[in-house]
Scaffold this active site. Sequence first.
Site, PDB file in Angstrom:
ATOM      1  N   CYS A 153       0.796  -1.240   0.000  1.00 47.31           N
ATOM      2  CA  CYS A 153       0.000   0.000   0.000  1.00 47.31           C
ATOM      3  C   CYS A 153       0.823   1.282   0.000  1.00 47.31           C
ATOM      4  O   CYS A 153       0.801   2.035  -0.958  1.00 47.31           O
ATOM      5  CB  CYS A 153      -0.941  -0.024   1.202  1.00 47.31           C
ATOM      6  SG  CYS A 153      -2.140  -1.369   1.088  1.00 47.31           S
TER       7      CYS A 153
HETATM    8  N1  LIG Z   1      -2.441  -6.100   1.658  1.00 48.20           N
HETATM    9  C1  LIG Z   1      -2.986  -5.050   2.220  1.00 48.20           C
HETATM   10  O1  LIG Z   1      -2.694  -4.725   3.354  1.00 48.20           O
HETATM   11  C2  LIG Z   1      -4.034  -4.215   1.498  1.00 48.20           C
HETATM   12  C3  LIG Z   1      -4.802  -3.335   2.240  1.00 48.20           C
HETATM   13  C4  LIG Z   1      -5.765  -2.582   1.611  1.00 48.20           C
HETATM   14  C5  LIG Z   1      -5.918  -2.680   0.238  1.00 48.20           C
HETATM   15  N2  LIG Z   1      -5.126  -3.517  -0.503  1.00 48.20           N
HETATM   16  C6  LIG Z   1      -5.347  -3.591  -1.936  1.00 48.20           C
HETATM   17  O2  LIG Z   1      -6.112  -4.750  -2.243  1.00 48.20           O
HETATM   18  C7  LIG Z   1      -5.698  -5.297  -3.495  1.00 48.20           C
HETATM   19  C8  LIG Z   1      -5.246  -6.723  -3.315  1.00 48.20           C
HETATM   20  O3  LIG Z   1      -4.127  -6.736  -2.430  1.00 48.20           O
HETATM   21  P1  LIG Z   1      -3.653  -8.039  -1.679  1.00 48.20           P
HETATM   22  O4  LIG Z   1      -2.679  -7.583  -0.655  1.00 48.20           O
HETATM   23  O5  LIG Z   1      -4.824  -8.857  -1.270  1.00 48.20           O
HETATM   24  O6  LIG Z   1      -2.872  -8.789  -2.862  1.00 48.20           O
HETATM   25  P2  LIG Z   1      -2.328 -10.296  -2.846  1.00 48.20           P
HETATM   26  O7  LIG Z   1      -1.179 -10.308  -3.780  1.00 48.20           O
HETATM   27  O8  LIG Z   1      -2.141 -10.769  -1.442  1.00 48.20           O
HETATM   28  O9  LIG Z   1      -3.524 -11.128  -3.464  1.00 48.20           O
HETATM   29  C9  LIG Z   1      -3.974 -10.982  -4.766  1.00 48.20           C
HETATM   30  C10 LIG Z   1      -4.495 -12.324  -5.247  1.00 48.20           C
HETATM   31  O10 LIG Z   1      -5.088 -12.106  -6.523  1.00 48.20           O
HETATM   32  C11 LIG Z   1      -4.803 -13.225  -7.328  1.00 48.20           C
HETATM   33  N3  LIG Z   1      -5.021 -12.863  -8.714  1.00 48.20           N
HETATM   34  C12 LIG Z   1      -4.222 -12.158  -9.545  1.00 48.20           C
HETATM   35  N4  LIG Z   1      -4.807 -12.033 -10.745  1.00 48.20           N
HETATM   36  C13 LIG Z   1      -5.995 -12.654 -10.676  1.00 48.20           C
HETATM   37  C14 LIG Z   1      -7.052 -12.876 -11.581  1.00 48.20           C
HETATM   38  N5  LIG Z   1      -7.016 -12.411 -12.822  1.00 48.20           N
HETATM   39  N6  LIG Z   1      -8.114 -13.593 -11.161  1.00 48.20           N
HETATM   40  C15 LIG Z   1      -8.162 -14.078  -9.911  1.00 48.20           C
HETATM   41  N7  LIG Z   1      -7.195 -13.910  -8.997  1.00 48.20           N
HETATM   42  C16 LIG Z   1      -6.126 -13.197  -9.380  1.00 48.20           C
HETATM   43  C17 LIG Z   1      -3.387 -13.607  -6.978  1.00 48.20           C
HETATM   44  O11 LIG Z   1      -3.106 -14.941  -7.328  1.00 48.20           O
HETATM   45  C18 LIG Z   1      -3.396 -13.364  -5.445  1.00 48.20           C
HETATM   46  O12 LIG Z   1      -3.729 -14.544  -4.739  1.00 48.20           O
HETATM   47  C19 LIG Z   1      -4.626  -4.358  -4.016  1.00 48.20           C
HETATM   48  O13 LIG Z   1      -5.223  -3.400  -4.836  1.00 48.20           O
HETATM   49  C20 LIG Z   1      -4.098  -3.706  -2.756  1.00 48.20           C
HETATM   50  O14 LIG Z   1      -3.537  -2.431  -3.004  1.00 48.20           O
HETATM   51  C21 LIG Z   1      -4.201  -4.303   0.110  1.00 48.20           C
END
Ligand SMILES: NC(=O)c1ccc[n+]([C@@H]2O[C@H](COP(=O)([O-])OP(=O)(O)OC[C@H]3O[C@@H](n4cnc5c(N)ncnc54)[C@H](O)[C@@H]3O)[C@@H](O)[C@H]2O)c1
Length: 396
Positions: free
Chosen positions: A253
């Site tokens: 983030c």
């Molecule tokens: N990690 C955090 O603390 C956090 C907090 C708030 C917001 N976010 C936001 O949330 C979003 C996701 O972050 P995250 O940390 O969960 O990411 P992550 O990398 O932990 O998880 C993303 C998942 O999406 C999957 N993926 C990728 N392409 C895909 C597709 N086409 N179809 C289905 N699955 C697919 C990946 O295999 C992975 O398991 C981002 O935009 C991030 O900025 C993250």
Amino acid sequence: MRVAIIGQGYVGLTIAISAAGAGHEVLGFDIDEELVSDLNACKSHIEGISDSQLMAFVGTGAYKATTNPTLLNDVEVIVIAVPTPLTQSREPDLSYIHAAVELVRNNVMNSTLIVNESTSYPGTLRNEFAAHLTEVQHLYASSPERVDPGNTTWGAKNTPRLIGGLTPEAVIKAKEFYSSFCDTVIEVSSPEVAEAAKIFENTFRQVNIALVNEFAQIADALGISGREVLDAAATKPYGFMEFSPGPGVGGHCIPVDPTYLAYVANRAGVPATFIKRANEVNLAMPSYVVKRVITGAGGSVKGKSVLVVGVSYKANVADTRETPAASIIDLLREAGAAVSWHDPLVGSWRGEESSNLGVCDVAVVVTKHDVVSVADVKKSSYVFDCTGSIPGADGI
Ligand SMILES: NC(=O)c1ccc[n+]([C@@H]2O[C@H](COP(=O)([O-])OP(=O)(O)OC[C@H]3O[C@@H](n4cnc5c(N)ncnc54)[C@H](O)[C@@H]3O)[C@@H](O)[C@H]2O)c1
């Protein structure tokens, strides 16, 4: 409701389990086959969700992970939680969002509520989702995720949730879904407001962290303790909010989201200089740390054994995305040090294994997990602490 969550990472799995807990029938869709089979075998990959929690919902059928996109057609709500990183040239990389949109276009023929939780700049829901999914009349809402991995006080239930919909019907449906597992759901006037609020929140953190990182350098040059000054300033009961200096910023983030805001700002003709400067300060922290370590270790680390303690980007989580530990290790190696690292939560990383916490010439504490013993860290001849948690150590 029957719900599908696209992406089963930190955000998607957290929402999936919250929704399952509220009585919804949840499909966790991901393209990562190994992850999906682990989830169905009740093996969680994130700190906030335990294996036993997963077991409770997999056991009753309330939650099921899948790689089968055809199942997405049979749900009422689709939540998108895919990565939104930066490209090599540090610009927004919407390729995962585009892939998720394609997935919906090719598989979802029934009208559903589509909610984007992935962090992105204002306009993403309208221009990247709705404008490309015109064959079926879906409802669209933006509800940016605010999860803070490892935070035991604020979770999916008690962190207020913003909702901005493209239509009043979308807002009503999104509110119905989220209020089933969130205590406070706040409607804003458009998806753009919700999207912008999320990236502004993270920009606020990024800029304030950069400010205290710069202040830590000023204080050191003046021969005063930056942390003592910040603690003293925090005694003011109004008009001040305490941030802590550190080795830089990490995770998905803070190092990433502000650049999404700068991108749209630049496109709109506003230079976003605070964000640019904050990025510069935070990205330069590893070299500042290494410079201080070299000075503190007597002018050179050449040939010395250096143990970097804690390589994940923050305490008590195993996430190493964008961690400043990577640059710190690389720079110490460039300076001739024999570097190993210790992180009981990470275990293996960048093709290397975690070393034991033992006696070294230098210990550099980048992240201090609760399970790491201060006494063991202090066995090294010289300790440089980036976390303010090793009493008596040199550091920032
Ligand atoms: N990690 C955090 O603390 C956090 C907090 C708030 C917001 N976010 C936001 O949330 C979003 C996701 O972050 P995250 O940390 O969960 O990411 P992550 O990398 O932990 O998880 C993303 C998942 O999406 C999957 N993926 C990728 N392409 C895909 C597709 N086409 N179809 C289905 N699955 C697919 C990946 O295999 C992975 O398991 C981002 O935009 C991030 O900025 C993250």
